[in-house]
Write a protein that holds these residues in place. Sequence first.
Motif, PDB file in Angstrom:
ATOM      1  N   SER A 126      34.438  47.275  43.883  1.00  0.00           N
ATOM      2  CA  SER A 126      34.330  47.153  42.680  1.00  0.00           C
ATOM      3  C   SER A 126      34.842  48.283  41.856  1.00  0.00           C
ATOM      4  O   SER A 126      35.813  48.243  41.064  1.00  0.00           O
ATOM      5  CB  SER A 126      33.059  46.798  42.197  1.00  0.00           C
ATOM      6  N   ILE A 131      37.562  44.930  42.662  1.00  0.00           N
ATOM      7  CA  ILE A 131      37.252  43.778  43.160  1.00  0.00           C
ATOM      8  C   ILE A 131      35.865  43.169  42.695  1.00  0.00           C
ATOM      9  O   ILE A 131      35.045  43.761  42.694  1.00  0.00           O
ATOM     10  CB  ILE A 131      37.251  43.859  44.627  1.00  0.00           C
ATOM     11  N   PRO A 132      35.751  42.071  42.118  1.00  0.00           N
ATOM     12  CA  PRO A 132      34.665  41.502  41.731  1.00  0.00           C
ATOM     13  C   PRO A 132      33.613  41.143  42.428  1.00  0.00           C
ATOM     14  O   PRO A 132      33.450  40.038  42.688  1.00  0.00           O
ATOM     15  CB  PRO A 132      35.152  40.473  40.585  1.00  0.00           C
ATOM     16  N   ARG A 133      32.862  42.330  42.978  1.00  0.00           N
ATOM     17  CA  ARG A 133      31.671  42.055  43.986  1.00  0.00           C
ATOM     18  C   ARG A 133      30.535  42.774  43.518  1.00  0.00           C
ATOM     19  O   ARG A 133      30.876  43.975  43.196  1.00  0.00           O
ATOM     20  CB  ARG A 133      32.017  42.584  45.428  1.00  0.00           C
ATOM     21  N   GLU A 169      28.470  35.299  39.730  1.00  0.00           N
ATOM     22  CA  GLU A 169      28.841  34.305  38.682  1.00  0.00           C
ATOM     23  C   GLU A 169      29.361  34.952  37.173  1.00  0.00           C
ATOM     24  O   GLU A 169      30.037  34.343  36.517  1.00  0.00           O
ATOM     25  CB  GLU A 169      27.937  33.167  38.760  1.00  0.00           C
ATOM     26  N   PRO A 172      32.218  40.543  34.774  1.00  0.00           N
ATOM     27  CA  PRO A 172      33.550  40.306  34.057  1.00  0.00           C
ATOM     28  C   PRO A 172      34.711  40.752  35.081  1.00  0.00           C
ATOM     29  O   PRO A 172      34.736  41.669  35.794  1.00  0.00           O
ATOM     30  CB  PRO A 172      33.394  41.346  32.951  1.00  0.00           C
ATOM     31  N   LYS A 173      35.482  40.084  35.342  1.00  0.00           N
ATOM     32  CA  LYS A 173      36.653  40.159  36.370  1.00  0.00           C
ATOM     33  C   LYS A 173      37.659  41.243  35.860  1.00  0.00           C
ATOM     34  O   LYS A 173      38.286  41.970  36.754  1.00  0.00           O
ATOM     35  CB  LYS A 173      37.584  38.734  36.316  1.00  0.00           C
ATOM     36  N   ASN A 174      37.645  41.941  34.697  1.00  0.00           N
ATOM     37  CA  ASN A 174      38.468  43.010  34.309  1.00  0.00           C
ATOM     38  C   ASN A 174      37.437  44.258  34.338  1.00  0.00           C
ATOM     39  O   ASN A 174      38.102  45.336  33.985  1.00  0.00           O
ATOM     40  CB  ASN A 174      38.796  42.852  32.822  1.00  0.00           C
ATOM     41  N   PRO A 176      34.709  45.143  36.772  1.00  0.00           N
ATOM     42  CA  PRO A 176      33.664  44.679  37.767  1.00  0.00           C
ATOM     43  C   PRO A 176      32.889  46.062  38.223  1.00  0.00           C
ATOM     44  O   PRO A 176      31.621  46.247  38.507  1.00  0.00           O
ATOM     45  CB  PRO A 176      34.245  44.153  38.979  1.00  0.00           C
TER      46      PRO A 176
END
Length: 351
Positions: A126, A131-133, A169, A172-174, A176
Amino acid sequence: MIPREIVQPLLGWFYENKRDLPWRREPSAYHVWLSEIMLQQTRVEAVKEYYSRFLDALPEIEDLAACPETRLLKLWEGLGYYNRVRNMQKAARTVVEHYGGALPPDYEQLLELPGIGSYTAGAVASIAFGIPRPAVDGNVLRVIARITENEEDILKQSVKTKTERELAEIMPKNAPGDFNQSLMELGALVCIPNGMAKCGACPLAELCLARKHDRVMELPKKAGKKQRRLEKRTVLLIQDGEDFAIRKREKKGLLAGMYEFPNLEGYKSQEEILEYVRELSCQPVRIQTLTQAKHIFSHVEWEMKGYRVLIEPREKRNTDGLLFVNKKETKGKYPIPAAFAAYRKYLEEDI
């Protein structure tokens, strides 16, 4: 469930209040990885010096992969848990061999590397690669347990897995990496352990169920830990002029492969100590009682009594498993674990 409403106030708070940490200035994958391994079981302020020294000596993953083990352990000396840096080197060699010397920008591939679990893989993925983890450690588990008023045992893997799934879930994708760090930072600075949370400074106070129901002191829940095994040991500083005896521990087990002062299980009398020294082909001249000391490992606690034994000069210096080294070499060349720190000061004193 973790409310999605925590995201924006948490990020806003983080951007205003985050600490200036060296690994945040240049958040490359190697830097993030190194800092996260160092920060396990160690305070941030203590890690800063080790982090800078390590990178000065081993600025690239290739340098870590090629570093001789004795030098590597010396660089890690004082941080403890030496298998962590050994695993880092194993991982570095895999990265050099299979990924061209750069950590792979893939969560699953990071997980396959030695010594990297879901938390470290999530942090590197992240923060370094966007990467959104999630990256769920003790700080994050505590924050989430209080926000959601969760009474489950946070030491259970199932609770960690559930927290990771729910955070994924709402992540935030922008941003992470910033989101993960904001949770860690809140746990480190505001939602601190032992019930002393600074709720008045928390950006999530209005969303926190534990605060609402006056249960901050009760959460999170943890099952009682197993009691540490107590071991009594006798530590010996065997001195020949300006030199002292050290020996290398076995390759497996506690403090594997490290150098140590000779020591014996149990508390020994002076007569027993002198007889042991003679069995090492040393002729004792004088014995001095040193301080008692304690060192706590994760599952074992050492209670130590120390003695310094002055011996007659030996012609055959490095025999019987002993290596006689100058006191300066114990600082620069041979890594002696922090477990023996209480006795290193005596290297500077005359008997």
